[in-house]
Motif scaffolding. Structure first.
Motif, PDB file in Angstrom:
ATOM      1  N   PHE A  91     -12.655  19.413  38.737  1.00  0.00           N
ATOM      2  CA  PHE A  91     -13.900  19.355  39.025  1.00  0.00           C
ATOM      3  C   PHE A  91     -13.845  19.854  40.524  1.00  0.00           C
ATOM      4  O   PHE A  91     -12.864  19.403  41.206  1.00  0.00           O
ATOM      5  N   SER A  92     -14.988  20.498  40.718  1.00  0.00           N
ATOM      6  CA  SER A  92     -15.124  20.722  42.329  1.00  0.00           C
ATOM      7  C   SER A  92     -15.628  19.798  43.184  1.00  0.00           C
ATOM      8  O   SER A  92     -15.831  18.741  42.642  1.00  0.00           O
ATOM      9  N   ASP A  93     -15.574  19.883  44.400  1.00  0.00           N
ATOM     10  CA  ASP A  93     -16.148  18.681  45.263  1.00  0.00           C
ATOM     11  C   ASP A  93     -17.492  18.599  45.059  1.00  0.00           C
ATOM     12  O   ASP A  93     -18.013  17.431  44.954  1.00  0.00           O
ATOM     13  N   LYS A 128     -19.250  19.018  42.190  1.00  0.00           N
ATOM     14  CA  LYS A 128     -19.292  18.295  40.950  1.00  0.00           C
ATOM     15  C   LYS A 128     -18.936  16.676  41.273  1.00  0.00           C
ATOM     16  O   LYS A 128     -19.564  15.802  40.559  1.00  0.00           O
ATOM     17  N   LYS A 132      -8.688  22.524  34.467  1.00  0.00           N
ATOM     18  CA  LYS A 132     -10.031  22.800  35.089  1.00  0.00           C
ATOM     19  C   LYS A 132     -10.551  21.713  35.907  1.00  0.00           C
ATOM     20  O   LYS A 132     -11.434  20.724  35.486  1.00  0.00           O
TER      21      LYS A 132
END
Length: 184
Positions: free
Chosen positions: A172-174, A176, A170
């Motif tokens: 991290f998104s950009d 985040k 999972k």
């Protein structure tokens, strides 16, 4: 290929002491003028043309020896300034590199920026953080959210540490990552 460092920076042996800089002279040979030629100059039977030729070559040799000694001295001065500027790196690692340019060093020791560049070209330094090229200490500045400056390399290292610590299943998104970096 095995890298043989030109300089070693040792950690202080006691708290409050400075780092110890060791210039490895094995890579820079010790030079001298052969005594035979010095003695030959004293020979009264030597013709003037030969005398002048030998004297010219000895003078050139002396200048060359001084230039090599100057280069050793320059390497020490540069290394001393790097230790001052990058103390946190030596203690904590790449995430703590301060912004530093060749110009910063050249201004501190009053020599031309190109001289600093030539003195460090292709040279390595052994540090408490490992053996690295001298060029690793130099990085452009990035403005931080609080108006300060940070080394581009330290920012990249902090981002790498965050990514290495994330759950691979999972990631991290950009957005985040940006939020986590802002926290830094």
């Amino acid at each position: 290929n095995t890298i043989i460092p030109d300089v070693t920076i040792h950690s202080p042996t006691e708290p409050g002491q400075d780092y110890i800089i060791e210039i490895h002279n094995e890579s820079i040979p010790s030079l001298r003028i052969n005594n035979y030629y010095k003695q030959l100059l004293k020979d009264k039977s030597l013709d003037a043309k030969t005398h002048d030729y030998i004297k010219q070559k000895i003078t050139a040799g002396i200048w060359f020896i001084k230039a090599v000694d100057q280069r050793k001295s320059t390497l020490r001065l540069i290394t001393e300034q790097i230790v001052i500027a990058q103390r946190e790196f030596f203690e904590k690692g790449f995430a703590y590199l301060n912004p530093l340019t060749l110009r910063d060093i050249s201004q501190k020791i009053h020599i031309h920026e190109s001289t600093v560049s030539r003195a460090l070209s292709g040279k390595y330094v052994s540090t408490p953080q490992g053996t690295i090229p001298f060029k690793s200490f130099f990085s452009s500045k990035m403005a931080t959210s609080d108006g300060d400056f940070e080394s581009q390399k330290s920012v990249m290292e902090k981002l790498k540490m965050i990514i290495d610590g994330e759950d691979p299943k999972k990631p991290f998104s950009d957005a985040k990552l940006v939020k986590l970096m802002e926290g830094e």
